[in-house]
Scaffold this active site. Structure first.
Site, PDB file in Angstrom:
ATOM      1  N   ARG A  90       0.939  -1.195  -0.071  1.00 27.58           N
ATOM      2  CA  ARG A  90       0.118  -0.107   0.037  1.00 27.58           C
ATOM      3  C   ARG A  90       0.805   1.247  -0.069  1.00 27.58           C
ATOM      4  O   ARG A  90       0.492   2.231  -0.815  1.00 27.58           O
ATOM      5  CB  ARG A  90      -0.941   0.175   1.182  1.00 27.58           C
ATOM      6  CG  ARG A  90      -2.053   1.175   1.106  1.00 27.58           C
ATOM      7  CD  ARG A  90      -2.965   0.876   2.336  1.00 27.58           C
ATOM      8  NE  ARG A  90      -2.585   1.176   3.639  1.00 27.58           N
ATOM      9  CZ  ARG A  90      -3.315   1.146   4.854  1.00 27.58           C
ATOM     10  NH1 ARG A  90      -4.621   0.856   4.760  1.00 27.58           N
ATOM     11  NH2 ARG A  90      -2.732   1.174   5.942  1.00 27.58           N
ATOM     12  N   LYS A 112      -2.440   7.181   1.118  1.00 26.82           N
ATOM     13  CA  LYS A 112      -2.462   7.335   2.528  1.00 26.82           C
ATOM     14  C   LYS A 112      -1.443   8.470   2.598  1.00 26.82           C
ATOM     15  O   LYS A 112      -0.212   8.157   2.745  1.00 26.82           O
ATOM     16  CB  LYS A 112      -2.117   5.974   3.241  1.00 26.82           C
ATOM     17  CG  LYS A 112      -2.308   6.135   4.889  1.00 26.82           C
ATOM     18  CD  LYS A 112      -2.288   5.004   5.374  1.00 26.82           C
ATOM     19  CE  LYS A 112      -2.363   4.779   7.019  1.00 26.82           C
ATOM     20  NZ  LYS A 112      -3.478   5.696   7.743  1.00 26.82           N
ATOM     21  N   GLU A 147     -16.374   6.174   5.238  1.00 28.21           N
ATOM     22  CA  GLU A 147     -15.579   5.427   6.330  1.00 28.21           C
ATOM     23  C   GLU A 147     -15.422   6.474   7.467  1.00 28.21           C
ATOM     24  O   GLU A 147     -16.259   7.209   7.347  1.00 28.21           O
ATOM     25  CB  GLU A 147     -14.040   5.404   5.711  1.00 28.21           C
ATOM     26  CG  GLU A 147     -13.292   6.463   5.243  1.00 28.21           C
ATOM     27  CD  GLU A 147     -11.948   6.476   4.896  1.00 28.21           C
ATOM     28  OE1 GLU A 147     -11.122   5.359   5.257  1.00 28.21           O
ATOM     29  OE2 GLU A 147     -11.226   7.142   4.181  1.00 28.21           O
TER      30      GLU A 147
HETATM   31  N1  PXG Z   1      -9.393   5.004   7.161  1.00 28.27           N
HETATM   32  C1  PXG Z   1      -8.422   5.877   7.582  1.00 28.27           C
HETATM   33  C2  PXG Z   1      -8.797   7.410   6.825  1.00 28.27           C
HETATM   34  C3  PXG Z   1      -7.367   5.806   8.200  1.00 28.27           C
HETATM   35  O1  PXG Z   1      -6.269   6.561   8.213  1.00 28.27           O
HETATM   36  C4  PXG Z   1      -8.197   3.269   8.320  1.00 28.27           C
HETATM   37  C5  PXG Z   1      -9.253   3.485   7.697  1.00 28.27           C
HETATM   38  C6  PXG Z   1      -8.044   1.969   8.666  1.00 28.27           C
HETATM   39  O2  PXG Z   1      -6.768   1.272   7.800  1.00 28.27           O
HETATM   40  P1  PXG Z   1      -5.922   0.200   8.341  1.00 28.27           P
HETATM   41  O3  PXG Z   1      -5.263  -0.239   7.059  1.00 28.27           O
HETATM   42  O4  PXG Z   1      -5.397   0.700   9.498  1.00 28.27           O
HETATM   43  O5  PXG Z   1      -6.875  -1.100   8.617  1.00 28.27           O
HETATM   44  C7  PXG Z   1      -7.125   4.350   8.695  1.00 28.27           C
HETATM   45  C8  PXG Z   1      -5.813   3.797   9.253  1.00 28.27           C
HETATM   46  C9  PXG Z   1      -4.608   6.980  14.690  1.00 28.27           C
HETATM   47  C10 PXG Z   1      -4.189   5.826  13.413  1.00 28.27           C
HETATM   48  O6  PXG Z   1      -3.594   7.217  15.215  1.00 28.27           O
HETATM   49  C11 PXG Z   1      -5.022   5.884  12.200  1.00 28.27           C
HETATM   50  C12 PXG Z   1      -4.776   4.617  11.356  1.00 28.27           C
HETATM   51  C13 PXG Z   1      -3.790   3.904  11.727  1.00 28.27           C
HETATM   52  C14 PXG Z   1      -3.020   3.868  12.522  1.00 28.27           C
HETATM   53  C15 PXG Z   1      -3.117   4.816  13.682  1.00 28.27           C
HETATM   54  O7  PXG Z   1      -5.545   7.445  14.592  1.00 28.27           O
HETATM   55  N2  PXG Z   1      -5.844   5.067  10.292  1.00 28.27           N
END
Ligand code: PXG
Length: 293
Positions: free
Chosen positions: A54, A153, A186
């Site tokens: 990713r 991301k 989301e």
């Molecule tokens: N949507 C968004 C916008 C994100 O930033 C997810 C979904 C979930 O994706 P993953 O691949 O993690 O299952 C994310 C990921 C935090 C924090 O500190 C946020 C994420 C990951 C790690 C820490 O809030 N977001």
């Protein structure tokens, strides 16, 4: 005293106080860069391959060429985790555009800056996993794919941060975001699912979202392991309000139930049985031998 955290930056492990980026770095000046948040469970880097894929896709979409190979980044992550004496950790992997000139031109930044931070992370409070979490619906829509694809991301998280501020103002920790057509996309840092008529449902990637790795784990592995059908299906808020269960997924959150959306109780107002089974299945798999694929 806790020893200072060691940070990996551009090939060297240094004390946190020496880990610095230039004020001319376009990551700072313009949010021009990409990142990943990754968990380590019992020394194993959960879904490492998926995270690196990713990251490389995000980098390619913004035409940023990583300095290091995926193999070198893998070694850097393992080295940083072990240098900090961690077995369970949260890795923040960042590639910025690097230092350049004032002005947008990204290709006047000769070398991207690569950072690996291994630390611990504060999940949502433990009792919320038992009782469920209240969320709101943000007024601010998720940025449209045509403007800046949320699948990238990138370091540019202001769309999410402004929605997160709406949540904080409403005294909750997460906000559901709709796309500009009013479909559920989301949350600010989590993907979203619901359970209805015995099926697990989640919006399709075409709704505009980060293609979450925890989301993919639920769709491809956890749902099938529990024998519950999973479907990607466009949904509107009414579908969430009338669902039996709603839950969120993310690297930091793992899997967490939603008890209410903006004051509307979901299901019986606790954590539903399907969500509970998914949480149990997730925890059992990562604690045994977290998959690194
Ligand atoms: N949507 C968004 C916008 C994100 O930033 C997810 C979904 C979930 O994706 P993953 O691949 O993690 O299952 C994310 C990921 C935090 C924090 O500190 C946020 C994420 C990951 C790690 C820490 O809030 N977001």
């Amino acid at each position: 005293m806790k020893p200072a955290l060691k940070i990996w930056i551009d090939g060297a492990l240094v004390p946190a106080s020496d880990a610095k980026v230039s004020v001319y770095d376009h990551g700072l000046l313009y949010g021009d860069g990409v990142f990943e948040g990754i968990r380590v469970y019992g020394g194993r880097i959960f879904k490492m391959k998926s995270h690196l894929e990713r990251l490389w896709e995000s980098a390619e979409r913004i035409r940023l060429k990583p300095v290091y190979t995926p193999g070198e980044i893998e070694r850097a992550m393992r080295e940083t985790v072990s240098a900090n004496g961690l077995k369970d950790a949260y890795i923040r992997l960042v590639i910025t555009r690097g230092a350049g000139t004032l002005g947008l031109h990204p290709f006047r930044c000769p070398k991207p800056c690569t950072i690996v931070i291994a630390d611990t992370i504060q999940l949502y409070p433990a009792e919320l996993y038992e009782r469920g979490m209240r969320v709101i619906v943000a007024n601010r829509p998720r940025i449209p794919i045509a403007c800046l694809d949320p699948a990238i991301k990138s370091l540019n998280y202001l769309n999410n941060i402004l929605a997160k501020i709406e949540a904080i103002d409403a005294d909750v920790l997460e906000a559901i975001m709709l796309n500009i057509d009013g479909e559920v996309s989301e949350c600010t840092g989590d993907n979203i699912f619901c359970v209805a008529k015995g099926r697990i449902l989640t919006p399709p990637e075409s709704a505009g979202m980060l293609h979450g790795i925890t989301r993919r784990f639920v769709i491809d592995t956890l749902g099938p392991a529990l024998g519950i059908p999973v479907e990607e299906r466009s949904m509107r808020l009414e579908d969430l309000y009338s669902a039996d269960e709603v839950f969120l997924t993310g690297t930091a959150a793992e899997i967490i139930g939603v008890s209410a959306i903006g004051g509307r109780t979901i299901g019986s107002g606790g954590v539903g049985p399907v969500t509970k089974s998914l949480i149990a299945e997730f925890r059992s798999r990562v604690s045994k031998s977290a998959p690194e694929d």
